[in-house]
Design a protein around this motif. Sequence first.
Motif, short mmCIF file in Angstrom:
data_model
loop_
_atom_site.label_atom_id
_atom_site.label_comp_id
_atom_site.label_asym_id
_atom_site.label_seq_id
_atom_site.Cartn_x
_atom_site.Cartn_y
_atom_site.Cartn_z
N ARG A 44 -9.34 1.25 -23.72
CA ARG A 44 -10.15 0.13 -23.26
C ARG A 44 -11.01 0.48 -22.06
NH1 ARG A 44 -8.02 -4.81 -25.32
NH2 ARG A 44 -6.14 -4.43 -26.54
N ILE A 45 -10.77 1.63 -21.48
CA ILE A 45 -11.51 2.02 -20.27
C ILE A 45 -12.92 2.50 -20.65
CG2 ILE A 45 -11.58 3.61 -18.32
CD1 ILE A 45 -8.53 3.71 -18.42
N SER A 46 -13.90 2.03 -19.89
CA SER A 46 -15.28 2.48 -20.08
C SER A 46 -15.57 3.59 -19.08
CB SER A 46 -16.26 1.32 -19.89
OG SER A 46 -16.05 0.31 -20.85
N PHE A 47 -15.55 4.81 -19.56
CA PHE A 47 -15.80 5.95 -18.68
C PHE A 47 -17.30 6.15 -18.47
CE2 PHE A 47 -11.75 7.02 -20.83
CZ PHE A 47 -10.95 7.16 -19.71
N SER A 48 -17.66 6.67 -17.31
CA SER A 48 -19.05 7.05 -17.08
C SER A 48 -19.39 8.26 -17.92
CB SER A 48 -19.27 7.36 -15.60
OG SER A 48 -18.55 8.54 -15.23
N GLU A 49 -20.65 8.53 -18.09
CA GLU A 49 -21.08 9.65 -18.93
C GLU A 49 -20.59 10.98 -18.38
OE1 GLU A 49 -22.46 9.61 -21.93
OE2 GLU A 49 -22.17 7.44 -21.78
N ASN A 50 -20.59 11.13 -17.07
CA ASN A 50 -20.12 12.38 -16.47
C ASN A 50 -18.63 12.58 -16.70
OD1 ASN A 50 -22.63 13.12 -15.48
ND2 ASN A 50 -22.34 12.07 -13.52
N ILE A 51 -17.86 11.49 -16.58
CA ILE A 51 -16.43 11.58 -16.83
C ILE A 51 -16.16 11.89 -18.30
CG2 ILE A 51 -14.26 10.30 -16.85
CD1 ILE A 51 -15.17 11.10 -14.08
N LYS A 52 -16.95 11.31 -19.19
CA LYS A 52 -16.80 11.59 -20.62
C LYS A 52 -17.03 13.07 -20.91
CE LYS A 52 -18.08 7.06 -22.48
NZ LYS A 52 -19.09 6.31 -23.28
N LYS A 53 -18.04 13.63 -20.30
CA LYS A 53 -18.33 15.05 -20.52
C LYS A 53 -17.19 15.92 -20.00
CE LYS A 53 -23.38 14.56 -20.30
NZ LYS A 53 -24.61 14.88 -19.52
N LEU A 54 -16.65 15.55 -18.84
CA LEU A 54 -15.55 16.32 -18.27
C LEU A 54 -14.30 16.23 -19.15
CD1 LEU A 54 -14.46 17.98 -15.88
CD2 LEU A 54 -13.81 15.82 -14.79
N ILE A 55 -13.99 15.02 -19.62
CA ILE A 55 -12.83 14.83 -20.49
C ILE A 55 -12.99 15.64 -21.77
CG2 ILE A 55 -11.64 13.15 -21.95
CD1 ILE A 55 -12.19 11.05 -19.79
N THR A 56 -14.19 15.60 -22.35
CA THR A 56 -14.46 16.34 -23.59
C THR A 56 -14.27 17.83 -23.39
OG1 THR A 56 -16.04 14.65 -24.29
CG2 THR A 56 -16.18 16.80 -25.37
N LYS A 57 -14.78 18.34 -22.28
CA LYS A 57 -14.71 19.78 -22.02
C LYS A 57 -13.28 20.24 -21.79
CE LYS A 57 -18.11 21.67 -20.03
NZ LYS A 57 -19.19 22.11 -19.09
N ILE A 58 -12.53 19.49 -20.98
CA ILE A 58 -11.15 19.88 -20.71
C ILE A 58 -10.30 19.77 -21.96
CG2 ILE A 58 -9.07 19.34 -19.38
CD1 ILE A 58 -10.86 18.44 -17.10
N SER A 59 -10.51 18.70 -22.74
CA SER A 59 -9.75 18.52 -23.99
C SER A 59 -9.95 19.69 -24.93
CB SER A 59 -10.18 17.22 -24.67
OG SER A 59 -9.53 17.06 -25.91
N ALA A 60 -11.17 20.21 -24.99
CA ALA A 60 -11.46 21.35 -25.87
C ALA A 60 -10.75 22.61 -25.42
CB ALA A 60 -12.97 21.59 -25.92
N LEU A 61 -10.30 22.65 -24.17
CA LEU A 61 -9.65 23.84 -23.62
C LEU A 61 -8.13 23.78 -23.67
CD1 LEU A 61 -11.89 24.29 -20.43
CD2 LEU A 61 -12.09 25.53 -22.60
N THR A 62 -7.56 22.66 -24.13
CA THR A 62 -6.11 22.49 -24.05
C THR A 62 -5.34 23.47 -24.93
OG1 THR A 62 -6.30 20.68 -25.67
CG2 THR A 62 -6.16 20.06 -23.35
N PHE A 63 -5.86 23.78 -26.11
CA PHE A 63 -5.16 24.73 -26.97
C PHE A 63 -5.11 26.10 -26.32
CE2 PHE A 63 -5.03 27.35 -31.04
CZ PHE A 63 -3.68 27.13 -31.24
N GLY A 64 -6.21 26.51 -25.71
CA GLY A 64 -6.23 27.77 -24.99
C GLY A 64 -5.28 27.76 -23.79
N MET A 65 -5.16 26.61 -23.14
CA MET A 65 -4.21 26.48 -22.03
C MET A 65 -2.78 26.66 -22.52
SD MET A 65 -5.86 23.23 -19.98
CE MET A 65 -4.55 23.19 -18.74
N TYR A 66 -2.48 26.05 -23.66
CA TYR A 66 -1.13 26.19 -24.21
C TYR A 66 -0.82 27.65 -24.53
CZ TYR A 66 3.01 25.57 -27.07
OH TYR A 66 4.29 25.66 -27.57
N LEU A 67 -1.75 28.33 -25.16
CA LEU A 67 -1.52 29.70 -25.60
C LEU A 67 -1.39 30.68 -24.42
CD1 LEU A 67 -4.07 29.73 -28.54
CD2 LEU A 67 -1.57 29.80 -28.76
N SER A 68 -2.07 30.39 -23.33
CA SER A 68 -2.11 31.35 -22.21
C SER A 68 -1.14 31.03 -21.09
CB SER A 68 -3.53 31.40 -21.63
OG SER A 68 -3.91 30.15 -21.09
N HIS A 69 -0.62 29.80 -21.01
CA HIS A 69 0.10 29.41 -19.79
C HIS A 69 1.40 30.19 -19.59
CE1 HIS A 69 2.62 26.87 -22.43
NE2 HIS A 69 3.45 26.72 -21.43
#
Length: 461
Positions: A378-403
């Motif tokens: 229900r939260i309306s994120f700003s465009e900058n926050i949306k971009k940041l969320i999208t970018k970090i989310s795309a990196l989560t699998f790599g985080m899991y594999l490398s951590h």
Amino acid sequence: MNSGKFQVLDEEINYDSQELNEHSINSANININNEDEANIIDTEYDQNNVDESINLRLINDKYDDEIGLSTDAETLQQAESLLPTHNNPPVKKSKRVYWADCARIFSMVAIILLHSSSFDCELRLKLKNDSSWIIICCFNCLTRFGVPMFVLLSGTFILDPSRNFSFKKLFKHNILRLATAFAFWSTVNAVLDIYLQKESPPLLSDEYMIQFFKKFFVGEEYLWFIFMIIGCYLIAPILRLFSDNVLLARYFLGLCVFFGSFIPTLNNFFAAYRYTEAKNELTVWTSRWHYHFTLEFVGYFVGGYHIMKYVNIRSYLIRFSLYLLCIIDVLVLTCLTIHVESPADFKGYSHHFRGTDTLTIAIYSVILFIFFQHEIGRISFSENIKKLITKISALTFGMYLSHMVIKNILVNFLHISQYEFLGMALHPVIGVPLLWIIITILSLLTSYGISLIPVLNKYII
């Protein structure tokens, strides 16, 4: 992540909106070209099928408004009004399910904390009669939702039967990517493990190669996730056949809850409190079923899509009650775990109420999933926050594999662990959170760095 194209009645629809099923839409044609972690929904109308798609009818309005599964004439009228005409070309609009991105990021951070507060740290403190083992135990219990949440999210996007499916894509894209990621990171882990041995064999010697291949094929312990998710993908074509049949899906999920969570939890309860005879009888009873189809993570896989599409809880009271139940559940599983491990003669590690196959973790994970869907959604994120969320989310699998590789390097080369920081002694109550923060930052940077490298960013993260 790649997006897909599909034909849909309502350009405002997303994965947590109310159901427009066969009782509401007779001829809506939906096609989505899926990537295994894609959250992007691109809507585009096919002019050739508009005349067929406009044939809407309302059959039944007896759904329960409290759980958000109702449809009415106004809904249908709004949907029809959004259909393009031949004089108005369709407008392509993209929507991303940001609550799912947030859930993925939150789960990844939780998994890193879980592995930072590892069971060996908990056990070591307990054996030293240091009561702070209870704090580490709490860290461990609170983060147990991580992997189940990942599986819930995976099912959300791959089990939609309206998305285009082909075995070629399943094996060439989804499974190949997981296989190549496993091969790379299993190699890294195997080489590092052999190097860190007190007496490591000469490089490329027969003994070295034997050890390497043993470690490579089995993989480091945390890489079990890849085998499990590949198994879910392999059975996905079958699960898609009934994922939009509400009755069959709920029947299947009922079997999962009973055989996959309730029975294991009951067995664990008998084991934890040493009801040996009852445990033996239950073991004999379950073994005679020879039943495996709805065990382990397949329930989470199916449940993610079903909850996302068919569970929209509008009532604040019902949602609040669920969240209260989740808090009570977490307190119960934590207190029971501490109680089981408290006796001085208990020298092991209790998974009885915090294992991923337990009813307590299933309740915790599913309600947390609903929280992200209904509250974060229900939260309306700003465009900058949306971009940041999208970018970090795309990196989560790599985080899991490398951590875990990063943790191994920190502990063995930089003397940063639960017990020390650059050689300075630390108590684990401080060392665990510090190690968690450092691993989180470094794994994020590692995943980001790999994402900038062509080819590697497609096959190893």
